[in-house]
Design a protein around this motif. Structure first.
Motif, PDB file in Angstrom:
ATOM      1  N   HIS A 172       0.792  -1.004  -0.104  1.00 19.05           N
ATOM      2  CA  HIS A 172       0.018   0.067  -0.028  1.00 19.05           C
ATOM      3  C   HIS A 172       0.877   1.364   0.016  1.00 19.05           C
ATOM      4  N   PRO A 182       1.368   5.050  -1.722  1.00 15.32           N
ATOM      5  CA  PRO A 182       0.857   6.358  -2.547  1.00 15.32           C
ATOM      6  C   PRO A 182       1.736   6.397  -3.770  1.00 15.32           C
ATOM      7  N   SER A 195      -0.002   4.500  -6.588  1.00 20.06           N
ATOM      8  CA  SER A 195      -1.338   4.369  -6.540  1.00 20.06           C
ATOM      9  C   SER A 195      -1.936   5.746  -6.977  1.00 20.06           C
ATOM     10  N   MET A 224      -5.288   2.945  -3.996  1.00 17.88           N
ATOM     11  CA  MET A 224      -4.737   2.248  -3.114  1.00 17.88           C
ATOM     12  C   MET A 224      -5.394   1.259  -2.125  1.00 17.88           C
ATOM     13  N   THR A 278      -4.811  -2.749  -1.958  1.00 18.57           N
ATOM     14  CA  THR A 278      -4.615  -3.367  -0.707  1.00 18.57           C
ATOM     15  C   THR A 278      -5.466  -4.430  -0.125  1.00 18.57           C
ATOM     16  N   TRP A 316      -1.814   6.342   3.372  1.00 18.73           N
ATOM     17  CA  TRP A 316      -1.996   7.326   2.519  1.00 18.73           C
ATOM     18  C   TRP A 316      -1.476   8.686   3.086  1.00 18.73           C
TER      19      TRP A 316
END
Length: 254
Positions: A78, A80, A83, A89, A93, A175
Motif C-alpha cells: 500500500h 501512495p 497508486s 490504493m 490493498t 496514505w
C-alpha cells in the motif's frame, strides 16, 4: 445525537486501539508476547471492535511486515507512490489482503514467521453473512436514533465509516502519513508523523518515528507533544502479566 456520537466514538477508538495493539504491535511486530488464552481473548475483542471490517491478524501482520521491508516500492502492499489516488490504493490493498487470506500469495515465508493464527475465528469473521450482520446492527442504531431521538438525517453519512472502519484507519496512515506531516528522523521512505498530538489514531500517526525504530513499543516520546495513548496500556498489561514486553529491536522487516 449524543447516542450516535458516543456510538461512533466508541467504535472508532475501540477499532483503532485493537488495530494498533493487537494487529500492529503484536501480530506484525511481536513487540510483546502473550499466552494462547489471552491471544484468543484479544482475537475476540478485535472481532467485536472491528465488526463488519474485521481484519485477519495473520494477513495484517504479513502485509505490514512487507510494508516495512519494501516501503514506497512496487513491492509495498500500500504505497501512495504507486497508486493513482486513495481509493486505488485501498482497492490494491484489499486485493493483496484477500490473496493472503485465501492462500493465493507467493510471499517469502520469512514474513509469515510467528504471526498469530486462529483459523476458526478468522474464517468466521470473514463470512459475508457475519459482516452483513454487523452492518445491519450499525444501521439499526442509527434508525432508532433517527426515529426516537430526533437525530438529524445527515448523521446517516457516518454509516460507511462504521462499515469500513478497519480499512479506513489503515488508509489514513498508509496514505496521509506518507504525504503530509513532519519528520523527526531521516528514513529511506516517505513516512511522516501525521499529527503533532495523536488524539485520533492511538499513536499510529507517529509513522516517521515508527519507521525509524520499528521495534520500539512507544511510537511517540521524541518531542514534548508526542504522546502515544497505547503505550501506557502496554505498560499496564505488562505489569498485570497479561503480556510480556520485549526489549526494543529493529529487525529489517519490522
Amino acid at each position: 445525537m449524543a447516542l450516535v456520537l458516543t456510538f461512533f466514538a466508541l467504535h472508532w477508538y475501540l477499532s483503532v486501539l485493537m488495530q494498533t495493539f493487537f494487529l500492529h504491535r503484536y501480530a506484525a511486530h511481536q513487540m510483546f508476547t502473550m499466552n494462547p488464552f489471552w491471544e484468543k481473548v484479544f482475537y475476540i475483542i478485535t472481532f467485536v471492535s472491528q465488526g463488519s471490517s474485521f481484519l485477519s491478524p495473520r494477513a495484517y501482520g504479513i502485509m505490514h511486515r512487507l510494508h516495512h521491508a519494501y516501503a514506497d516500492t512496487e513491492k509495498d502492499p500500500h504505497s501512495p507512490d504507486f497508486s493513482d489516488n486513495l481509493f486505488d490504493m485501498m482497492w490494491k490493498t484489499k486485493s493483496y489482503y484477500n490473496d493472503i487470506v485465501h492462500n493465493r500469495d507467493t510471499i517469502d515465508p520469512k514474513f509469515k514467521k510467528g504471526v498469530p493464527y486462529w483459523g476458526a475465528m478468522e474464517k468466521f469473521g470473514d463470512l459475508w453473512v457475519v459482516r452483513l450482520g454487523w452492518g445491519i446492527l450499525y444501521t439499526l442504531v442509527y434508525i432508532y436514533a433517527y426515529q426516537n431521538l430526533d437525530m438529524h438525517w445527515a448523521f446517516f453519512f457516518l454509516l460507511p465509516f462504521h462499515y469500513l472502519m478497519g480499512p479506513v484507519h489503515g488508509a489514513i496512515i498508509n496514505w496521509f502519513a506518507h504525504k503530509y506531516g513532519y519528520i523527526n528522523f531521516k528514513v529511506n521512505d516517505t513516512a511522516k508523523n501525521l499529527l503533532p498530538f495523536d488524539f485520533l489514531m492511538m499513536g499510529e500517526s507517529y509513522h516517521n518515528n515508527h519507521h525509524k525504530f520499528g521495534g520500539r513499543a512507544n511510537f511517540g516520546g521524541f518531542r514534548w507533544h508526542e504522546f502515544d495513548p497505547c503505550y501506557p496500556l502496554l505498560l499496564l498489561l505488562n505489569g498485570l502479566h497479561v503480556i510480556k514486553l520485549k526489549r526494543n529491536n529493529d529487525l529489517k522487516y519490522m
